[in-house]
Scaffold this active site. Structure first.
Site, PDB file in Angstrom:
ATOM      1  N   ASP A 147       0.814  -1.209   0.000  1.00 39.09           N
ATOM      2  CA  ASP A 147       0.000   0.000   0.000  1.00 39.09           C
ATOM      3  C   ASP A 147       0.853   1.266   0.000  1.00 39.09           C
ATOM      4  O   ASP A 147       2.070   1.233   0.209  1.00 39.09           O
ATOM      5  CB  ASP A 147      -0.924   0.020   1.218  1.00 39.09           C
ATOM      6  N   LYS A 169      -3.496   3.498  -2.709  1.00 35.93           N
ATOM      7  CA  LYS A 169      -4.633   4.376  -3.002  1.00 35.93           C
ATOM      8  C   LYS A 169      -4.537   5.623  -2.134  1.00 35.93           C
ATOM      9  O   LYS A 169      -4.130   5.561  -0.976  1.00 35.93           O
ATOM     10  CB  LYS A 169      -5.969   3.674  -2.721  1.00 35.93           C
ATOM     11  N   MET A 288      -8.971   8.340   8.973  1.00 32.82           N
ATOM     12  CA  MET A 288      -9.287   8.977   7.677  1.00 32.82           C
ATOM     13  C   MET A 288     -10.379  10.034   7.831  1.00 32.82           C
ATOM     14  O   MET A 288     -11.270  10.166   6.997  1.00 32.82           O
ATOM     15  CB  MET A 288      -9.721   7.913   6.655  1.00 32.82           C
TER      16      MET A 288
END
Length: 359
Positions: A147, A169, A288
């Site tokens: 990642d 991402k 997040m």
């Protein structure tokens, strides 16, 4: 070590995949041409500079240029893997190919004879927070899919013979969709034999907002054997780093993990979760949550959480770039906006009386 990065970058009339160093000299020394590209502002410059400016992933090690590949060509990825295995004398002919599908529904399948896949958590960023089991698996892995938040220091534990595939991402810049990542893991596992290992390397813990559950379900639906190695999730690591206990006998009898990032058409799920998170004896940890912080603060205040509740926002926790902003719940959003420079993703939000215990 070969990095294969599926992110698109326009070079001339073609879309090539690059993960390059910050100097074109390394391109030339490695035998690659140095095409020119446009950076984010449209100014022509070397492709490696444009890539570094956009992705901030400067490669380390003597072989800095990893590979150039067409972004959507799975066959190129498999070709690289087969070439490496031929060099090692392990054979390079295609193994059994499992049909791929974008669906995540569970189906009954015959167990495959392919490689075992391990979903491995590597913690919040600092390599010294890796578990021994994670390091051992990385050292013996044939393929590692990693990642965005996995550091170069962490990747240095991978075998020099491993094929490293970037599948990171970030907001508005996805190298591959989650469905494509699922399929790619399945293809690699089916390509290899039972003596091989595929590692899906994730920041934090695979099963805490890491989509590990989705990947495990998909792979098991194909009959692929899946193992999970827990990692230190950001909430625990950052709390310890800042001296903030997530629970406390008198201040917080429970802790609740929330996400501020909704799946497609899933904002109502997050709104509902926030609307029930009003408990002065519960520590709230929001992953997040930077982009929706203003709405989160408003929802919590409207729900009755005291305006003077201590809160903190921590950017890039447990890394050398860590920054923390402390405030009250009422003023948290303004404090984050006033930080110079502004906090950026990844940022963890901690709200609760335990924040007051930070030294």
């Amino acid at each position: 070590r070969r990095h294969i990065c599926p992110q698109e970058l326009s070079i001339g009339n073609s879309k090539m995949c690059v993960q390059l160093c910050s100097t074109s000299a390394s391109l030339r020394s490695a035998g690659f041409p140095t095409p020119r590209a446009k950076n984010l502002r449209g100014t022509p410059q070397h492709a490696c500079v444009a890539w570094t400016a956009r992705r901030r992933r400067v490669c380390a090690g003597p072989f800095r240029v990893r590979a150039l590949y067409e972004r959507q060509s799975t066959d190129d990825l498999l070709g690289e893997l087969r070439r490496r295995r031929r060099e090692e004398g392990r054979g390079g002919e295609p193994g059994p190919r499992t049909p791929t599908t974008s669906t995540t529904t569970t189906t009954t399948t015959t167990p495959s004879t392919g490689a075992k896949v391990y979903l491995v958590g590597c913690g919040p960023g600092s390599a010294d927070l890796l578990t021994l089991r994670a390091v051992n698996l990385m050292r013996r892995a044939d393929v590692v899919l990693y990642d965005r938040l996995v550091s170069e220091e962490t990747l240095s534990y991978c075998s020099s013979d491993a094929v490293l595939v970037y599948v990171g991402k970030q907001e508005s810049l996805h190298s591959r969709s989650q469905e494509e990542i699922n399929e790619l893991i399945g293809i690699f596992a089916s390509e290899l034999d039972e003596s091989s290992t595929v590692v899906r390397l994730k920041g934090g813990d695979p099963f805490i907002f890491g989509r590990g559950g989705e990947e495990a379900r998909y792979l098991r639906s194909l009959g692929i054997d899946v193992g999970v190695v827990p990692g230190m999730t950001s909430a625990c690591a950052i709390g310890a780093e800042l001296g903030i206990p997530l629970t406390h006998r008198t201040l917080a009898t429970s802790v609740r993990f929330l996400t501020g990032h909704a799946r497609e058409n899933g904002q109502s799920d997050i709104d509902e979760a926030m609307a029930t998170a009003f408990d002065t004896k519960t520590t709230l940890v929001i992953y997040m949550g930077l982009r929706t912080l203003d709405k989160t603060v408003e929802t919590l205040l409207l729900g009755g959480l005291p305006r003077n509740t201590p809160a903190a926002a921590v950017e890039k926790g447990c890394t050398p770039e860590q920054r923390a902003v402390y405030s009250t719940l009422e003023n948290l959003y303004e404090a984050v906006q006033d930080a110079q420079p502004k906090l950026a993703s990844p940022t963890l939000i901690i709200i609760g009386e335990v924040v007051s215990l930070a030294p």
